[in-house]
Design a protein around this motif. Structure first.
Motif, PDB file in Angstrom:
ATOM      1  N   ASP A 705     -20.341   0.740  10.273  1.00  0.00           N
ATOM      2  CA  ASP A 705     -20.499   2.106  10.784  1.00  0.00           C
ATOM      3  C   ASP A 705     -21.032   3.061   9.721  1.00  0.00           C
ATOM      4  OD1 ASP A 705     -19.545   1.133  13.134  1.00  0.00           O
ATOM      5  OD2 ASP A 705     -17.614   2.162  13.069  1.00  0.00           O
ATOM      6  N   ARG A 706     -20.921   2.659   8.464  1.00  0.00           N
ATOM      7  CA  ARG A 706     -21.449   3.536   7.411  1.00  0.00           C
ATOM      8  C   ARG A 706     -22.971   3.608   7.467  1.00  0.00           C
ATOM      9  NH1 ARG A 706     -18.970   6.276   3.648  1.00  0.00           N
ATOM     10  NH2 ARG A 706     -20.157   7.050   1.863  1.00  0.00           N
ATOM     11  N   ILE A 707     -23.605   2.563   7.986  1.00  0.00           N
ATOM     12  CA  ILE A 707     -25.053   2.622   8.188  1.00  0.00           C
ATOM     13  C   ILE A 707     -25.384   3.739   9.178  1.00  0.00           C
ATOM     14  CG2 ILE A 707     -27.060   1.342   9.036  1.00  0.00           C
ATOM     15  CD1 ILE A 707     -25.569  -1.231   8.187  1.00  0.00           C
ATOM     16  N   HIS A 708     -24.590   3.813  10.246  1.00  0.00           N
ATOM     17  CA  HIS A 708     -24.757   4.868  11.245  1.00  0.00           C
ATOM     18  C   HIS A 708     -24.572   6.238  10.599  1.00  0.00           C
ATOM     19  CE1 HIS A 708     -23.624   7.520  14.606  1.00  0.00           C
ATOM     20  NE2 HIS A 708     -24.299   6.691  15.386  1.00  0.00           N
ATOM     21  N   LEU A 709     -23.540   6.357   9.746  1.00  0.00           N
ATOM     22  CA  LEU A 709     -23.261   7.626   9.065  1.00  0.00           C
ATOM     23  C   LEU A 709     -24.438   8.046   8.184  1.00  0.00           C
ATOM     24  CD1 LEU A 709     -21.340   9.906   7.995  1.00  0.00           C
ATOM     25  CD2 LEU A 709     -20.615   8.269   6.246  1.00  0.00           C
ATOM     26  N   ASN A 710     -24.924   7.133   7.354  1.00  0.00           N
ATOM     27  CA  ASN A 710     -26.016   7.483   6.445  1.00  0.00           C
ATOM     28  C   ASN A 710     -27.293   7.825   7.202  1.00  0.00           C
ATOM     29  OD1 ASN A 710     -24.566   7.305   4.080  1.00  0.00           O
ATOM     30  ND2 ASN A 710     -25.118   5.187   3.672  1.00  0.00           N
ATOM     31  N   ALA A 711     -27.543   7.114   8.293  1.00  0.00           N
ATOM     32  CA  ALA A 711     -28.724   7.427   9.103  1.00  0.00           C
ATOM     33  C   ALA A 711     -28.606   8.830   9.693  1.00  0.00           C
ATOM     34  CB  ALA A 711     -28.891   6.390  10.214  1.00  0.00           C
ATOM     35  N   LYS A 712     -27.405   9.195  10.127  1.00  0.00           N
ATOM     36  CA  LYS A 712     -27.187  10.530  10.706  1.00  0.00           C
ATOM     37  C   LYS A 712     -27.410  11.626   9.663  1.00  0.00           C
ATOM     38  CE  LYS A 712     -24.587  11.364  14.057  1.00  0.00           C
ATOM     39  NZ  LYS A 712     -25.584  12.159  14.830  1.00  0.00           N
ATOM     40  N   ILE A 713     -26.894  11.410   8.451  1.00  0.00           N
ATOM     41  CA  ILE A 713     -27.068  12.398   7.387  1.00  0.00           C
ATOM     42  C   ILE A 713     -28.550  12.545   7.033  1.00  0.00           C
ATOM     43  CG2 ILE A 713     -26.550  12.926   4.967  1.00  0.00           C
ATOM     44  CD1 ILE A 713     -23.880  11.360   5.433  1.00  0.00           C
ATOM     45  N   ALA A 714     -29.221  11.405   6.863  1.00  0.00           N
ATOM     46  CA  ALA A 714     -30.645  11.444   6.513  1.00  0.00           C
ATOM     47  C   ALA A 714     -31.454  12.145   7.602  1.00  0.00           C
ATOM     48  CB  ALA A 714     -31.162  10.019   6.291  1.00  0.00           C
ATOM     49  N   ASP A 715     -31.179  11.816   8.849  1.00  0.00           N
ATOM     50  CA  ASP A 715     -31.909  12.441   9.958  1.00  0.00           C
ATOM     51  C   ASP A 715     -31.696  13.949   9.989  1.00  0.00           C
ATOM     52  OD1 ASP A 715     -32.865   9.988  10.696  1.00  0.00           O
ATOM     53  OD2 ASP A 715     -31.473   9.700  12.372  1.00  0.00           O
ATOM     54  N   TYR A 716     -30.472  14.387   9.678  1.00  0.00           N
ATOM     55  CA  TYR A 716     -30.153  15.809   9.726  1.00  0.00           C
ATOM     56  C   TYR A 716     -30.961  16.581   8.679  1.00  0.00           C
ATOM     57  CZ  TYR A 716     -27.217  19.838  10.855  1.00  0.00           C
ATOM     58  OH  TYR A 716     -26.766  21.058  11.284  1.00  0.00           O
ATOM     59  N   PHE A 717     -31.046  16.025   7.464  1.00  0.00           N
ATOM     60  CA  PHE A 717     -31.828  16.691   6.419  1.00  0.00           C
ATOM     61  C   PHE A 717     -33.317  16.671   6.745  1.00  0.00           C
ATOM     62  CE2 PHE A 717     -27.985  16.349   3.821  1.00  0.00           C
ATOM     63  CZ  PHE A 717     -28.013  17.562   3.148  1.00  0.00           C
ATOM     64  N   LYS A 718     -33.801  15.539   7.257  1.00  0.00           N
ATOM     65  CA  LYS A 718     -35.227  15.461   7.582  1.00  0.00           C
ATOM     66  C   LYS A 718     -35.590  16.409   8.721  1.00  0.00           C
ATOM     67  CE  LYS A 718     -35.195  10.841   7.676  1.00  0.00           C
ATOM     68  NZ  LYS A 718     -35.693   9.447   7.834  1.00  0.00           N
ATOM     69  N   LEU A 719     -34.688  16.563   9.681  1.00  0.00           N
ATOM     70  CA  LEU A 719     -34.960  17.423  10.829  1.00  0.00           C
ATOM     71  C   LEU A 719     -34.955  18.896  10.454  1.00  0.00           C
ATOM     72  CD1 LEU A 719     -35.341  17.745  13.902  1.00  0.00           C
ATOM     73  CD2 LEU A 719     -32.832  17.726  14.114  1.00  0.00           C
TER      74      LEU A 719
END
Length: 722
Positions: A705-719
């Motif tokens: 689930d940490r992969i999901h977490l890191n993807a969410k954080i990265a997406d938030y900054f990129k967005l």
């Protein structure tokens, strides 16, 4: 046909080994798997001339011997252990997945390790020459926290918060029988603060067992909602919040011969902390560091283990801020003197005392912080330790002569040394890393300094993934005089003529250090991943963080976040001075204390931080637990101004940027109430905020689930920031 095949092979090879960016999966776990530098697992000195460790497959225990120039050989295999276990322990089947990495050497021929069968758990004693199980202890499959006596003739363990003892004959005796609300022998006493890593201690003769008894019946139940049933259920945990009623703890001693238990008379008040539990080598006395609830007055007391009576206070340690004992006493082989660790003179260092409390010698060396106390030499004349140097960036091996007090720095290369001497200090094992060296392991002759290199890891990313450039920087703190360690990771394909958005990664609190002179600079691969996505990634260890002097840490007292933020803003000044930084696109991310810092920075400096991700954040310190919270903030009753100043709810109206708050629904450390109250305050203030919950996770999101977490954080900054 051959030419076509060869051409195809060349093209395929170029494609396979072309430099590329990390995937989000690699950014999450790659430093432990795909891109882990070559290493030796679980190295230990077997004796003065033999070093053992696990091979790369985790299937064999390897050995290197001084007599044959440290060449490698298989000492024992996993299959040898399985054959011995299944041949010696009837009605049980063992299936070890790997060789036990938690093995210990009892002597040069005898190995001790843990093993699990189909129904029960075991502590095994194994003879290397004969390849046979010599003896074993058995406990229920649900048994926990096993503690074996020094002689290996008796074991204590826990089941359902009660203590059981198993002797060499296999006889099991239950020595406590308390109902829910009482915890016996638990390492979770005082919530594992004060260096507590166990809750039971055998005396040297193994005829008495000291153990914590924690009464938490008076502590408030805190509900954690479980969502995995048709009708959600409540699981209560005991959570003593700052300023509220705390647990009551005693230290008891069980006598194996009489079957009786006595309580050590540590006295009133009941709400105090019992730390540094240490048996006298004679087994007649037990030493306890008794710390008051205010955590500013420690008494090192001596008690009679036969009747629990107070004998004497050896010495006291007081502070206007806090005293934080982290280590038990360490007795010298002579049994008449002990080493005590304290930062009372500015740095955590060693002090030599006798058993009457007389200070014999201060063993501190310059401004070196003692990080890990290691072993005495065979004659007990000297002791070694790992010390922090270079303003917190490095770790070095030291020895100190106990008679003269002379200290010698053994290792010298700037970086992180994980080193340990053999029994007679003729050789030491040295695992070394710095920002240019992934991992180097050598055995060093103490006298000649000749090195035998065992591992010299190449850059594991070379030819596969292209890591952005990382630079270590020094920045002056907000006090204008203290040097702070920082780390900047430049975007991939960096062009100094372009402007880039910034992600500041922050923790900022006690007992954590993010910037270190080791491989990758102490950064996670997620930091490098974000740089590959086009961000400048910046981290600064502000005052209040770990591995520095006492005053560096204690500047946070009663006003958490304030000096930390001031230092972080000095880091922002540094960033804004760079022509390649887009000053209008600065974001911040942190977890736990870092979540508190992220939220605080977003609210106190809304003109600077446009995006934030706050994971498991402390929102109001009055909702945090007593042991940690009161050390740094005192109680809400004693420090109302400090609690009001640090309360992020008071500044919700300042929120301007995009803030994502993330929490684990089962978090027993920073309970979900923190983020929920913040969301409610934002609603009432008409402020938009984003929120995400991980229903089954506690304080950290782990596993896949940490992969999901890191993807969410990265997406938030990129967005929101690019």
């Amino acid at each position: 046909m051959k030419k076509i095949t060869l051409f195809a092979f060349i093209i395929a090879s170029q494609f396979t080994f072309a430099q590329r960016n990390l995937t989000i999966e690699e950014a999450t776990s790659g430093s432990y798997t795909t891109f882990a530098p070559e290493n030796m697992v679980a190295p230990q000195w077997k004796d003065a001339k033999n070093l053992t460790y696990l091979d790369k497959t985790y299937q064999n225990l390897m050995s290197r011997n001084a007599s044959n120039n440290w060449s490698e050989s298989i000492l024992i295999s996993k299959s040898d252990l399985i054959d011995a276990l299944n041949g010696s322990i009837k009605d049980e089947q063992f299936k070890l997945r790997i060789f036990p990495y938690d093995y210990q050497w009892k002597d040069s021929n005898t190995l001790v390790f843990n093993a699990s069968g189909a129904e029960s758990n075991y502590v095994i004693t194994y003879d290397i020459p004969s390849k046979k199980v010599v003896s074993y202890f058995k406990m229920d499959g649900s048994g926990l926290n096993q503690v074996v006596s020094e002689k290996g003739d008796v074991m204590a363990w826990l089941k359902d918060n009660n203590i059981y003892i198993t002797d060499v004959t296999g006889k099991v005796t239950q020595i406590t029988n308390d109902a829910a609300g009482f915890l016996n022998g638990s390492d979770y006493t005082h919530r594992q603060e004060f260096g507590i890593d166990r809750g039971m201690w055998w005396n040297p003769t193994a005829n008495q067992l000291a153990f914590y008894k924690k009464n938490e019946t008076m502590v408030t139940d805190y509900p954690l909602v479980q969502f995995d049933t048709r009708i959600a259920e409540v699981k209560n945990t005991k959570y003593p919040m700052a300023g509220m009623k705390s647990e009551e703890v005693t230290l008891n001693v069980y006598d194996v011969n009489t079957g009786k238990t006595i309580t050590i008379q540590t006295g009133e008040p009941k709400e105090q902390y019992l730390t540094q539990i240490t048996w006298d080598p004679s087994g007649k006395y037990i030493y306890i560091g008794v710390l008051n609830r205010d955590q500013n007055h420690l008494k090192l007391n001596k008690y009679d283990a036969s009747n629990g009576k107070f004998v004497s206070t050896l010495f006291e340690e007081k502070s206007t801020k806090w005293v934080e004992p982290q280590n038990p006493l360490t007795f010298l082989p002579n049994g008449k003197q002990f080493l005590y660790q304290s930062q009372k003179d500015g740095y955590n260092q060693l002090y030599l005392y006798d058993t009457n409390g007389k200070l014999i010698k201060k063993l501190g060396y310059n401004n070196v912080v003692v990080k890990d106390l290691l072993d005495f030499d065979t004659k007990g004349n000297s002791v070694s330790y790992i010390g922090v140097t270079n303003n917190g960036l490095d770790r070095q091996l030291f020895t100190v002569d106990l008679k003269s007090g002379k200290t010698t720095q053994v290792t010298t290369g700037s970086g992180f040394h994980n080193a340990k001497f053999n029994d007679d200090k003729t050789f030491f094992y040295d695992q070394f890393s710095n920002i240019e060296t992934p991992n180097k392991i050598a055995i060093v002759d103490s006298k000649s300094k000749k090195e035998t290199t065992l591992v010299d890891s190449k850059n594991p990313y070379q030819g596969v993934a292209e890591l952005p450039t990382m630079e270590m920087v020094k920045i002056k703190a907000a006090d204008g005089k203290t040097d702070l360690n920082g780390r900047i990771i430049y975007p991939a394909n960096f062009d100094p003529n372009k402007k880039y958005p910034v992600m500041v990664y922050v923790y900022g609190g006690p007992h954590a250090q993010l910037v270190q002179n080791k491989w990758l600079g102490g950064a996670s691969l997620f930091d490098y991943y974000m740089a590959q996505q086009g961000f400048v990634v910046f981290t600064l260890d502000n005052r209040g963080s770990d591995a520095r002097d006492r005053d560096f840490v204690q500047v946070i007292h009663r006003n958490l976040g304030q000096n930390e933020m001031a230092d972080q803003m000095k880091g922002v000044e540094f960033l804004k001075s760079k022509s390649f930084v887009d000053a209008d696109k600065i974001g911040v991310y942190g977890w736990s204390y870092g979540g508190f810092m992220t939220t605080s920075l977003m609210l106190n400096y809304p003109e600077t931080f446009k995006v934030g991700v706050a994971g498991g954040p402390v929102i109001d310190w009055k909702w945090y637990e007593i042991m940690y919270g009161e050390r740094y903030m005192d109680t809400p009753q004693d420090n109302p101004e400090g609690y009001a100043l640090t309360n992020t709810l008071n500044k919700v109206n300042n929120l301007e940027g995009r803030l994502l708050m993330i929490h684990g629904a089962q978090d027993p450390v920073v309970v979900q109430q923190h983020s929920m109250e913040f969301i409610e305050a934002c609603i009432k203030a008409g402020k938009q905020v984003d929120y995400f919950l991980y229903p089954t996770h506690e304080h950290n999101v782990s596993g896949k689930d940490r992969i999901h977490l890191n993807a969410k954080i990265a997406d938030y900054f990129k967005l929101h920031l690019q």
